[in-house]
Design a protein around this motif. Structure first.
Motif, PDB file in Angstrom:
ATOM      1  N   LEU A 195       0.727  -1.401   0.091  1.00  0.00           N
ATOM      2  CA  LEU A 195      -0.188  -0.082  -0.016  1.00  0.00           C
ATOM      3  C   LEU A 195       0.853   1.276  -0.031  1.00  0.00           C
ATOM      4  N   LEU A 196       2.013   1.169   0.644  1.00  0.00           N
ATOM      5  CA  LEU A 196       2.708   2.301   0.788  1.00  0.00           C
ATOM      6  C   LEU A 196       3.477   2.696  -0.519  1.00  0.00           C
ATOM      7  N   VAL A 197       3.966   1.478  -1.401  1.00  0.00           N
ATOM      8  CA  VAL A 197       4.397   1.734  -2.476  1.00  0.00           C
ATOM      9  C   VAL A 197       3.638   2.338  -3.751  1.00  0.00           C
ATOM     10  N   ILE A 198       2.365   1.798  -3.521  1.00  0.00           N
ATOM     11  CA  ILE A 198       1.393   2.180  -4.310  1.00  0.00           C
ATOM     12  C   ILE A 198       1.070   3.810  -4.220  1.00  0.00           C
ATOM     13  N   ALA A 199       1.021   4.000  -3.039  1.00  0.00           N
ATOM     14  CA  ALA A 199       0.818   5.608  -2.600  1.00  0.00           C
ATOM     15  C   ALA A 199       1.794   6.507  -3.196  1.00  0.00           C
ATOM     16  N   VAL A 200       3.128   5.964  -3.014  1.00  0.00           N
ATOM     17  CA  VAL A 200       4.217   6.718  -3.285  1.00  0.00           C
ATOM     18  C   VAL A 200       4.227   6.792  -4.849  1.00  0.00           C
ATOM     19  N   CYS A 201       3.865   5.683  -5.607  1.00  0.00           N
ATOM     20  CA  CYS A 201       3.968   5.747  -7.162  1.00  0.00           C
ATOM     21  C   CYS A 201       2.790   6.596  -7.528  1.00  0.00           C
ATOM     22  N   THR A 202       1.484   6.485  -6.982  1.00  0.00           N
ATOM     23  CA  THR A 202       0.320   7.248  -7.104  1.00  0.00           C
ATOM     24  C   THR A 202       0.720   8.845  -7.148  1.00  0.00           C
ATOM     25  N   PHE A 203       1.249   9.178  -6.144  1.00  0.00           N
ATOM     26  CA  PHE A 203       1.738  10.480  -5.827  1.00  0.00           C
ATOM     27  C   PHE A 203       2.594  11.097  -6.983  1.00  0.00           C
ATOM     28  N   LEU A 204       3.659  10.358  -7.224  1.00  0.00           N
ATOM     29  CA  LEU A 204       4.597  10.624  -8.263  1.00  0.00           C
ATOM     30  C   LEU A 204       4.100  10.929  -9.687  1.00  0.00           C
ATOM     31  N   SER A 205       3.292   9.573 -10.168  1.00  0.00           N
ATOM     32  CA  SER A 205       2.744   9.813 -11.328  1.00  0.00           C
ATOM     33  C   SER A 205       1.490  11.056 -11.298  1.00  0.00           C
ATOM     34  N   SER A 206       1.053  11.127 -10.365  1.00  0.00           N
ATOM     35  CA  SER A 206       0.043  12.058 -10.396  1.00  0.00           C
ATOM     36  C   SER A 206       0.408  13.505 -10.715  1.00  0.00           C
ATOM     37  N   SER A 207       1.643  13.730  -9.756  1.00  0.00           N
ATOM     38  CA  SER A 207       2.439  15.239  -9.862  1.00  0.00           C
ATOM     39  C   SER A 207       2.974  15.260 -11.359  1.00  0.00           C
ATOM     40  N   PHE A 208       3.527  14.042 -11.910  1.00  0.00           N
ATOM     41  CA  PHE A 208       4.175  14.205 -13.207  1.00  0.00           C
ATOM     42  C   PHE A 208       2.861  14.489 -14.213  1.00  0.00           C
ATOM     43  N   LEU A 209       1.712  13.801 -14.124  1.00  0.00           N
ATOM     44  CA  LEU A 209       0.764  14.186 -15.289  1.00  0.00           C
ATOM     45  C   LEU A 209       0.071  15.151 -15.029  1.00  0.00           C
ATOM     46  N   PHE A 210      -0.255  15.805 -13.903  1.00  0.00           N
ATOM     47  CA  PHE A 210      -0.973  17.176 -13.637  1.00  0.00           C
ATOM     48  C   PHE A 210      -0.112  18.361 -13.253  1.00  0.00           C
ATOM     49  N   LEU A 211       1.200  18.265 -13.440  1.00  0.00           N
ATOM     50  CA  LEU A 211       2.071  19.214 -13.079  1.00  0.00           C
ATOM     51  C   LEU A 211       3.186  19.729 -13.985  1.00  0.00           C
ATOM     52  N   THR A 212       3.398  18.843 -14.961  1.00  0.00           N
ATOM     53  CA  THR A 212       4.451  19.254 -15.996  1.00  0.00           C
ATOM     54  C   THR A 212       3.785  19.161 -17.317  1.00  0.00           C
ATOM     55  N   PRO A 213       4.413  19.847 -18.406  1.00  0.00           N
ATOM     56  CA  PRO A 213       4.073  19.854 -19.542  1.00  0.00           C
ATOM     57  C   PRO A 213       3.811  18.553 -20.344  1.00  0.00           C
ATOM     58  N   PRO A 214       4.864  17.691 -20.035  1.00  0.00           N
ATOM     59  CA  PRO A 214       4.665  16.353 -20.831  1.00  0.00           C
ATOM     60  C   PRO A 214       3.746  15.519 -20.162  1.00  0.00           C
ATOM     61  N   GLY A 215       3.184  15.726 -19.072  1.00  0.00           N
ATOM     62  CA  GLY A 215       2.220  14.991 -18.566  1.00  0.00           C
ATOM     63  C   GLY A 215       0.943  15.317 -18.822  1.00  0.00           C
ATOM     64  N   THR A 216       0.686  16.867 -19.194  1.00  0.00           N
ATOM     65  CA  THR A 216      -0.529  17.076 -19.863  1.00  0.00           C
ATOM     66  C   THR A 216      -0.588  16.766 -21.348  1.00  0.00           C
ATOM     67  N   PHE A 217       0.509  16.507 -22.041  1.00  0.00           N
ATOM     68  CA  PHE A 217       0.479  16.121 -23.408  1.00  0.00           C
ATOM     69  C   PHE A 217      -0.132  14.748 -23.377  1.00  0.00           C
ATOM     70  N   ILE A 218       0.298  14.005 -22.439  1.00  0.00           N
ATOM     71  CA  ILE A 218       0.023  12.474 -22.224  1.00  0.00           C
ATOM     72  C   ILE A 218      -1.372  12.262 -21.988  1.00  0.00           C
ATOM     73  N   ARG A 219      -1.967  13.012 -20.966  1.00  0.00           N
ATOM     74  CA  ARG A 219      -3.467  12.923 -20.772  1.00  0.00           C
ATOM     75  C   ARG A 219      -4.329  13.585 -21.690  1.00  0.00           C
ATOM     76  N   GLU A 220      -4.059  14.458 -22.519  1.00  0.00           N
ATOM     77  CA  GLU A 220      -4.550  14.825 -23.614  1.00  0.00           C
ATOM     78  C   GLU A 220      -4.712  13.703 -24.779  1.00  0.00           C
ATOM     79  N   TYR A 221      -3.755  13.092 -24.693  1.00  0.00           N
ATOM     80  CA  TYR A 221      -3.399  12.034 -25.869  1.00  0.00           C
ATOM     81  C   TYR A 221      -4.150  10.876 -25.508  1.00  0.00           C
ATOM     82  N   LEU A 222      -4.448  10.580 -24.345  1.00  0.00           N
ATOM     83  CA  LEU A 222      -5.216   9.186 -23.970  1.00  0.00           C
ATOM     84  C   LEU A 222      -6.635   9.750 -23.820  1.00  0.00           C
TER      85      LEU A 222
END
Length: 532
Positions: free
Chosen positions: A48-75
């Motif tokens: 659960l701890l590993v999942i929480a950390v991975c979720t935090f890091l991936s969410s930060s990347f997807l919602f707080l960075t330009p490459p993350g925004t591009f990936i979200r819109e592509y999906l």
């Protein structure tokens, strides 16, 4: 005085070094304590701890960075051209999703306006009949598919199902008519992605006759067709325009990607993500090229619109556009299905196909929509493969849980009590356990007698003259059965036996799509891109 200053500096230096050693030791102790504390966690807590950390890091990347925004819109673009378009909000939010759908629709409308130069094609009449068709394997980084060259476009005809009430698979059409090859054609109303393939969207022409149209003759529709001379026509045309241009065979779909030699996708990838595709283009010497890309599979995810456009450009194509895609995309050659449709049931029943013939003038296509005022698009309630699948699930016996039995020791005598608890048994009756069977999605029709249940939509009325229909993303593609969101009205039947689409086709217009082929044509401008 200088001597004391030097001593002070030395003392300060040693004090700093001592502080650094203390801090380093504290950091090491802290790290060790964290590690020891983590090791004391149970395996569940660690996961659960590993999942929480991975979720935090991936969410930060997807919602707080330009490459993350591009990936979200592509999906989100990829989801929009499927039958689950509404779920695109997960990646970009509902407001941005709706904005993206509108942007795609507007781009399709803009690209369909330019009229073709019909004199740009100079047919090569020196080819022999032996060089009628050539099929090649094609592939990209994320996809595999087939490319078919047809050297005489006059051998291409639109063929429709042989009987009323049900679409027909391409292999069946090819075998029935003696065709050399074929690909899927236009879009259709596709409830739940399980439609029967008999409720087209847009227009269907074959041999110069209008077999079907859901719009008045003066309302432009997205058209892919051929004139009697063999010139490929792609764009928005009214039925009246098609008759004046001498178009003999046509279906409805979009988008257009090459017009008069100019690529229409000049930035980005076309905006519809990756999906199964079916497309058609024509070279200046008249050669027609059909491309079918497999998708939604591990070995072939699908192609973008721009990837298909660039393939056409590399072949010297001067006009090109898409046909229905998604789960409808397929190519048949020499009576054999040579591509891999993404539908879990294999080939789909479809309302139209482009087939290639040795002797096209001998082909007679019957109008199976003549005289019909209501057309049932089908759905989960009457899809044979789906119903068979559900019946098999229900027929599976429940998994019985073995009853534990007490093993008596040598000094014990087994009890003869009938009490299931004392015997280590259970009071549950295995026959009462859940079969795990699911009910097919409702379509308002009883499963027991679907053929006797009338459609719930009233007979369509003529559309307002101001309505400008445009295809919706296909379901075929694709497109998603929940594909279109438009509410285009259907045309009033004409004395020439031009059928009016069923009331169902005036509803949500869930067209068969193709992702870029995921669109269902002939829907109002407010409709979303094709999906399947």
């Amino acid at each position: 005085m200088q001597k004391y200053d030097n001593i002070s500096l030395v003392l300060i230096f040693f004090d700093i070094e001592s502080s650094n050693r203390i801090l380093e030791q504290e950091r090491n102790n802290l790290g060790s304590s964290i590690i020891e504390h983590f090791r004391s966690y149970s395996w569940l807590k660690r996961i659960l701890l590993v999942i929480a950390v991975c979720t935090f890091l991936s969410s930060s990347f997807l919602f707080l960075t330009p490459p993350g925004t591009f990936i979200r819109e592509y999906l989100a673009k990829t989801v929009i051209t499927t039958q689950h378009r509404d779920w695109a909000w997960i990646f970009v939010g509902a407001q941005r999703r709706d904005q993206m759908v509108l942007e795609m629709q507007n781009l399709t409308e803009v690209n369909s306006v330019e009229k073709q130069d019909l004199q740009a094609v100079q047919f090569n009449t020196n080819r022999s009949i032996e060089s009628l068709v050539k099929v090649e394997d094609i592939s990209g980084q994320f996809w595999k598919g087939k490319k078919m060259y047809v050297y005489d476009p006059r051998t291409i005809r639109v063929v429709v199902p042989a009987k009323q009430g049900e679409g027909e698979r391409i292999t069946s059409m090819v075998q029935r008519t003696g065709a050399v090859a074929g690909v899927n054609g236009g879009g259709f109303n596709d409830p739940d992605g399980l439609g029967n393939g008999f409720a087209p969207i847009g227009a269907i022409m074959s041999g110069g006759e209008i077999l079907y149209t859901d719009q008045e003759g003066s309302i432009p529709q997205h058209i892919v067709g051929f004139t009697k001379e063999g010139t490929l026509i792609i764009g928005k045309y009214t039925i009246d325009d098609l008759l004046k241009l001498g178009v003999t065979d046509a279906v409805s779909f979009y988008p257009r990607v090459i017009a008069n030699g100019k690529p229409l996708i000049t930035s980005g990838d076309g905006g519809w993500g990756r999906a199964p595709r079916t497309a058609v283009g024509q070279k200046a010497d008249g050669t027609v090229i059909f491309i079918v890309i497999d998708g939604r599979q591990t070995q072939s995810v699908g192609a973008t619109l721009k990837e298909v456009q660039d393939m056409f450009l590399a072949d010297g194509v001067i006009n090109a556009g898409f046909l229905d895609g998604g789960a409808s995309s397929e190519m048949v050659y020499n009576d054999e299905l040579i591509t891999k449709p993404s539908s879990r049931y294999g080939e789909r029943r479809l309302p139209s196909a482009f087939l290639v013939f040795d002797h096209p003038d001998e082909v007679k296509v019957k109008n199976v929509w003549a005289g019909l005022t209501n057309i049932d698009p089908g759905g989960a309630y009457d899809h044979p493969d789906f119903l068979k699948e559900q019946a098999e699930i229900k027929a599976k016996p429940p998994k019985a849980t073995p009853k534990p039995t007490a093993t008596p020791t040598p000094s014990q005598k087994p009890e003869s009590s009938n009490d299931p608890v004392k015997n280590g048994g259970t009071t549950q009756n295995p026959s009462e356990s859940d079969n795990g069977s699911g009910k097919p999605s409702s379509t308002g029709k009883p499963q027991t007698s679907p053929t006797t249940t009338p459609t719930s939509t009233p007979t369509p009325t003529p559309p307002a003259s101001s309505a400008t229909p445009t295809p919706t993303p296909g379901t075929g593609g694709g497109t998603t059965g929940s594909g279109g969101s438009s509410t285009g009205a259907s045309a009033t039947p004409k004395p020439s036996a031009t059928p009016t689409p069923s009331s169902n086709s005036t509803q949500g217009q869930q067209g068969s799509s193709n992702g870029a082929n995921g669109a269902t044509p002939s829907q109002p401008v407010t409709s979303s891109p094709p999906v399947k």
